[in-house]
Design a protein around this motif. Structure first.
Motif, PDB file in Angstrom:
ATOM      1  N   ARG A 209       6.405  25.682   0.156  1.00 40.47           N
ATOM      2  CA  ARG A 209       6.617  27.026   0.705  1.00 40.47           C
ATOM      3  C   ARG A 209       5.297  27.774   0.847  1.00 40.47           C
ATOM      4  NH1 ARG A 209      11.748  28.551  -3.098  1.00 40.47           N
ATOM      5  NH2 ARG A 209      13.452  28.066  -1.636  1.00 40.47           N
ATOM      6  N   GLU A 210       4.437  27.643  -0.155  1.00 39.47           N
ATOM      7  CA  GLU A 210       3.159  28.358  -0.114  1.00 39.47           C
ATOM      8  C   GLU A 210       2.322  27.906   1.077  1.00 39.47           C
ATOM      9  OE1 GLU A 210       1.518  27.508  -3.927  1.00 39.47           O
ATOM     10  OE2 GLU A 210       2.570  29.168  -4.934  1.00 39.47           O
ATOM     11  N   GLU A 218       8.204  32.942   8.267  1.00 36.97           N
ATOM     12  CA  GLU A 218       9.499  32.531   8.803  1.00 36.97           C
ATOM     13  C   GLU A 218       9.753  31.048   8.545  1.00 36.97           C
ATOM     14  OE1 GLU A 218       8.113  36.129  10.968  1.00 36.97           O
ATOM     15  OE2 GLU A 218       7.217  34.180  10.510  1.00 36.97           O
ATOM     16  N   ALA A 219       8.716  30.223   8.723  1.00 36.23           N
ATOM     17  CA  ALA A 219       8.858  28.786   8.464  1.00 36.23           C
ATOM     18  C   ALA A 219       9.109  28.529   6.985  1.00 36.23           C
ATOM     19  CB  ALA A 219       7.610  28.038   8.934  1.00 36.23           C
ATOM     20  N   ALA A 220       8.402  29.252   6.126  1.00 35.41           N
ATOM     21  CA  ALA A 220       8.585  29.081   4.682  1.00 35.41           C
ATOM     22  C   ALA A 220      10.002  29.439   4.255  1.00 35.41           C
ATOM     23  CB  ALA A 220       7.571  29.935   3.922  1.00 35.41           C
ATOM     24  N   SER A 221      10.576  30.450   4.906  1.00 32.89           N
ATOM     25  CA  SER A 221      11.916  30.904   4.523  1.00 32.89           C
ATOM     26  C   SER A 221      13.006  29.925   4.936  1.00 32.89           C
ATOM     27  CB  SER A 221      12.204  32.272   5.149  1.00 32.89           C
ATOM     28  OG  SER A 221      12.333  32.172   6.558  1.00 32.89           O
ATOM     29  N   MET A 222      12.658  28.925   5.749  1.00 35.42           N
ATOM     30  CA  MET A 222      13.637  27.930   6.153  1.00 35.42           C
ATOM     31  C   MET A 222      14.027  27.018   4.994  1.00 35.42           C
ATOM     32  SD  MET A 222      11.997  27.041   9.893  1.00 35.42           S
ATOM     33  CE  MET A 222      13.289  25.995  10.533  1.00 35.42           C
ATOM     34  N   ILE A 223      13.169  26.920   3.969  1.00 34.87           N
ATOM     35  CA  ILE A 223      13.507  26.161   2.764  1.00 34.87           C
ATOM     36  C   ILE A 223      14.185  27.126   1.805  1.00 34.87           C
ATOM     37  CG2 ILE A 223      12.641  24.747   0.875  1.00 34.87           C
ATOM     38  CD1 ILE A 223      10.247  24.066   2.611  1.00 34.87           C
ATOM     39  N   SER A 224      15.471  26.982   1.668  1.00 37.69           N
ATOM     40  CA  SER A 224      16.281  27.965   0.958  1.00 37.69           C
ATOM     41  C   SER A 224      16.755  27.428  -0.390  1.00 37.69           C
ATOM     42  CB  SER A 224      17.495  28.341   1.820  1.00 37.69           C
ATOM     43  OG  SER A 224      18.341  29.245   1.140  1.00 37.69           O
ATOM     44  N   THR A 225      16.710  28.298  -1.401  1.00 36.21           N
ATOM     45  CA  THR A 225      17.234  27.969  -2.720  1.00 36.21           C
ATOM     46  C   THR A 225      18.718  28.298  -2.776  1.00 36.21           C
ATOM     47  OG1 THR A 225      15.101  28.441  -3.775  1.00 36.21           O
ATOM     48  CG2 THR A 225      17.066  28.408  -5.193  1.00 36.21           C
ATOM     49  N   GLY A 228      21.837  27.560  -8.711  1.00 36.83           N
ATOM     50  CA  GLY A 228      22.758  26.771  -9.508  1.00 36.83           C
ATOM     51  C   GLY A 228      23.056  25.401  -8.944  1.00 36.83           C
ATOM     52  N   VAL A 229      22.523  25.122  -7.742  1.00 29.61           N
ATOM     53  CA  VAL A 229      22.802  23.827  -7.106  1.00 29.61           C
ATOM     54  C   VAL A 229      21.509  23.088  -6.763  1.00 29.61           C
ATOM     55  CG1 VAL A 229      24.003  22.640  -5.231  1.00 29.61           C
ATOM     56  CG2 VAL A 229      24.907  24.794  -6.116  1.00 29.61           C
ATOM     57  N   GLY A 230      20.719  23.648  -5.848  1.00 30.94           N
ATOM     58  CA  GLY A 230      19.509  22.966  -5.429  1.00 30.94           C
ATOM     59  C   GLY A 230      18.866  23.657  -4.242  1.00 30.94           C
ATOM     60  N   TYR A 231      18.573  22.883  -3.191  1.00 26.70           N
ATOM     61  CA  TYR A 231      17.843  23.417  -2.045  1.00 26.70           C
ATOM     62  C   TYR A 231      18.462  22.919  -0.732  1.00 26.70           C
ATOM     63  CZ  TYR A 231      14.285  24.471  -5.555  1.00 26.70           C
ATOM     64  OH  TYR A 231      13.633  24.952  -6.646  1.00 26.70           O
ATOM     65  N   LYS A 232      18.193  23.682   0.331  1.00 27.76           N
ATOM     66  CA  LYS A 232      18.592  23.237   1.653  1.00 27.76           C
ATOM     67  C   LYS A 232      17.585  23.733   2.683  1.00 27.76           C
ATOM     68  CE  LYS A 232      21.600  27.154   2.923  1.00 27.76           C
ATOM     69  NZ  LYS A 232      22.936  27.544   3.437  1.00 27.76           N
ATOM     70  N   PHE A 233      17.592  23.103   3.844  1.00 24.40           N
ATOM     71  CA  PHE A 233      16.738  23.489   4.958  1.00 24.40           C
ATOM     72  C   PHE A 233      17.610  24.232   5.960  1.00 24.40           C
ATOM     73  CE2 PHE A 233      14.717  22.921   9.061  1.00 24.40           C
ATOM     74  CZ  PHE A 233      13.373  23.131   8.784  1.00 24.40           C
ATOM     75  N   GLU A 234      17.267  25.468   6.226  1.00 23.66           N
ATOM     76  CA  GLU A 234      18.056  26.296   7.138  1.00 23.66           C
ATOM     77  C   GLU A 234      17.420  26.267   8.523  1.00 23.66           C
ATOM     78  OE1 GLU A 234      18.229  30.133   5.210  1.00 23.66           O
ATOM     79  OE2 GLU A 234      20.200  29.674   4.424  1.00 23.66           O
ATOM     80  N   ALA A 235      18.139  25.735   9.491  1.00 30.72           N
ATOM     81  CA  ALA A 235      17.646  25.681  10.861  1.00 30.72           C
ATOM     82  C   ALA A 235      17.876  27.029  11.511  1.00 30.72           C
ATOM     83  CB  ALA A 235      18.370  24.580  11.641  1.00 30.72           C
ATOM     84  N   VAL A 236      16.957  27.937  11.271  1.00 35.22           N
ATOM     85  CA  VAL A 236      17.119  29.311  11.751  1.00 35.22           C
ATOM     86  C   VAL A 236      17.070  29.351  13.276  1.00 35.22           C
ATOM     87  CG1 VAL A 236      16.165  30.330   9.686  1.00 35.22           C
ATOM     88  CG2 VAL A 236      14.652  29.763  11.579  1.00 35.22           C
ATOM     89  N   LYS A 237      17.703  30.335  13.839  1.00 40.25           N
ATOM     90  CA  LYS A 237      17.735  30.524  15.293  1.00 40.25           C
ATOM     91  C   LYS A 237      16.838  31.683  15.676  1.00 40.25           C
ATOM     92  CE  LYS A 237      20.940  27.353  15.580  1.00 40.25           C
ATOM     93  NZ  LYS A 237      20.632  26.023  16.128  1.00 40.25           N
ATOM     94  N   GLU A 238      16.174  31.539  16.797  1.00 41.78           N
ATOM     95  CA  GLU A 238      15.327  32.612  17.295  1.00 41.78           C
ATOM     96  C   GLU A 238      16.203  33.692  17.923  1.00 41.78           C
ATOM     97  OE1 GLU A 238      11.036  31.042  18.526  1.00 41.78           O
ATOM     98  OE2 GLU A 238      12.649  30.223  19.750  1.00 41.78           O
TER      99      GLU A 238
END
Length: 238
Positions: A209-210, A218-225, A228-238
């Motif tokens: 993320r850093e 915006e790119a860093a925020s695509m890796i979402s916590t 209590g579970v883990g992580y996911k990659f959010e394919a954000v839309k423009e």
């Protein structure tokens, strides 16, 4: 034209350095040696190596400290050499950015296979790229991952990732919006049934993320916590 890989072998035992040099030079790799952490760090920072074989336990600056300082400026692939019974140290090694580890006593042939495997998937190893026509490319707003070239660009700017950082990002990005547990990431990305500290994943996510954030928040925020579970990659839309 392909060039030979340049490898730095770091160990305070001369016999181990000579053994590794012999086997790696048979594969046509260019080998340089360092007998302690101080020398290794100076060499690694002032030259570009394709891979570093780094002993964990050395007098003075140990392998953990060398890797920690190296990761502040370089993404050079690192394989840590550790003795049996150093599980906690191996966990720490992953946390500071080690890409793989080999337990002593080791088979030199295993070392060669591990070196070849890491070089193949290394984001900073250009000599293994033979196909300039990209076929495997993931494109998102703010972020593009060219898996053929092992290259990540953020808003048009290429960023330098360690092999594990790259693999983690690519793994998440292949399944947008799917949540992965830390245990699953350790097993699938590290290829390791890991009975250690799950902070290894957290540390790599934080570092990833850093690096993205330096170019694009915006790119860093695509890796979402997912708490209590883990992580996911959010394919954000423009």
């Amino acid at each position: 034209m392909e060039k030979e890989a340049k490898i730095l072998v770091v160990d305070d035992e001369e016999r181990i350095r000579k053994l590794l040099r012999m086997y790696l030079e048979r594969e046509n790799y260019l080998i340089e040696e360092a007998e302690n952490g101080e020398v290794a760090l100076e060499m690694a920072l002032n030259a570009d190596y394709d891979l570093i074989l780094l002993d964990l336990m050395m007098p003075g600056i140990d392998g953990i400290e060398v890797c920690t300082r190296l990761r502040k400026t370089k993404a050079t692939p690192v394989i840590m050499l550790t003795a049996k019974g150093e599980e906690a140290n191996r966990v720490q090694g992953f946390e500071v950015g080690t890409d793989d580890y080999i337990v002593k006593p080791f088979s030199p042939r295993e070392v060669v296979l591990r070196v070849k495997a890491l070089l193949r998937r290394s984001s900073s190893t250009k000599f293994l790229q033979t196909d300039t026509q990209a076929k495997d490319v993931l494109v998102f707003p703010y972020l593009t991952i060219d898996n053929d070239a092992h290259r990540v660009t953020v808003e048009g700017k290429e960023i330098s990732l360690t092999p594990k950082e790259y693999e983690l990002l690519y793994y998440l990005a292949q399944s947008p919006d799917k949540v992965f547990s830390r245990e699953q990431l350790l097993k699938d990305v590290w290829n390791y049934d890991f009975f250690g500290d799950l902070r290894t994943v957290d540390t790599h996510i934080k570092r990833l993320r850093e690096k993205l954030n330096r170019v694009s928040p915006e790119a860093a925020s695509m890796i979402s916590t997912v708490w209590g579970v883990g992580y996911k990659f959010e394919a954000v839309k423009e």
